[in-house]
Motif scaffolding. Structure first.
Motif, PDB file in Angstrom:
ATOM      1  N   GLU A   1      40.304  47.112  43.610  1.00  0.00           N
ATOM      2  CA  GLU A   1      41.025  47.121  44.889  1.00  0.00           C
ATOM      3  C   GLU A   1      41.163  48.549  45.418  1.00  0.00           C
ATOM      4  O   GLU A   1      40.958  48.803  46.600  1.00  0.00           O
TER       5      GLU A   1
ATOM      6  N   LYS B   1      47.695  48.218  42.538  1.00  0.00           N
ATOM      7  CA  LYS B   1      46.300  47.849  42.831  1.00  0.00           C
ATOM      8  C   LYS B   1      45.428  47.941  41.581  1.00  0.00           C
ATOM      9  O   LYS B   1      45.595  48.832  40.767  1.00  0.00           O
ATOM     10  N   SER B   2      44.465  47.025  41.486  1.00  0.00           N
ATOM     11  CA  SER B   2      43.482  47.109  40.404  1.00  0.00           C
ATOM     12  C   SER B   2      42.501  48.234  40.744  1.00  0.00           C
ATOM     13  O   SER B   2      42.466  48.729  41.875  1.00  0.00           O
ATOM     14  N   THR B   3      41.710  48.630  39.766  1.00  0.00           N
ATOM     15  CA  THR B   3      40.703  49.664  39.995  1.00  0.00           C
ATOM     16  C   THR B   3      39.777  49.265  41.134  1.00  0.00           C
ATOM     17  O   THR B   3      39.498  50.060  42.028  1.00  0.00           O
TER      18      THR B   3
END
Length: 88
Positions: free
Chosen positions: A66, A62-64
């Motif tokens: 997300e 996951k991205s930050t």
């Protein structure tokens, strides 16, 4: 909605979330604030640390943004569940 605000709100829950929920929150929080896991998996005698590491590793892709969004969603679910059980 502010990530930090929800990180504070979760501390104010009157009932402690389940261990499963706590691990989900931990993993998302670490992913949002630190990024991907950079340490090796703890040994089998460190069960608590190993579970926390696994929860973090599970959301590694996951991205930050997300991770922050998912964290906020999870906190809202816990707050709603607590509110509905309090009114029951």
């Amino acid at each position: 909605e502010d990530f930090e605000e929800h990180a504070e709100k979760v501390k104010k829950l009157t009932a402690s979330p389940s261990n499963e929920d706590l691990l989900i929150l931990y993993g998302l929080y670490k992913q949002a604030t630190v990024g991907p896991v950079t340490t090796s998996r703890p040994g089998m005698f460190s069960m608590k640390e190993r579970a926390k590491w696994d929860a973090w590793k599970a959301v590694e892709g996951k991205s930050t943004d997300e991770a922050m969004s998912d964290y906020i969603t999870k906190v809202k679910q816990l707050l709603e569940a607590e509110a509905s059980s309090a009114s029951a």
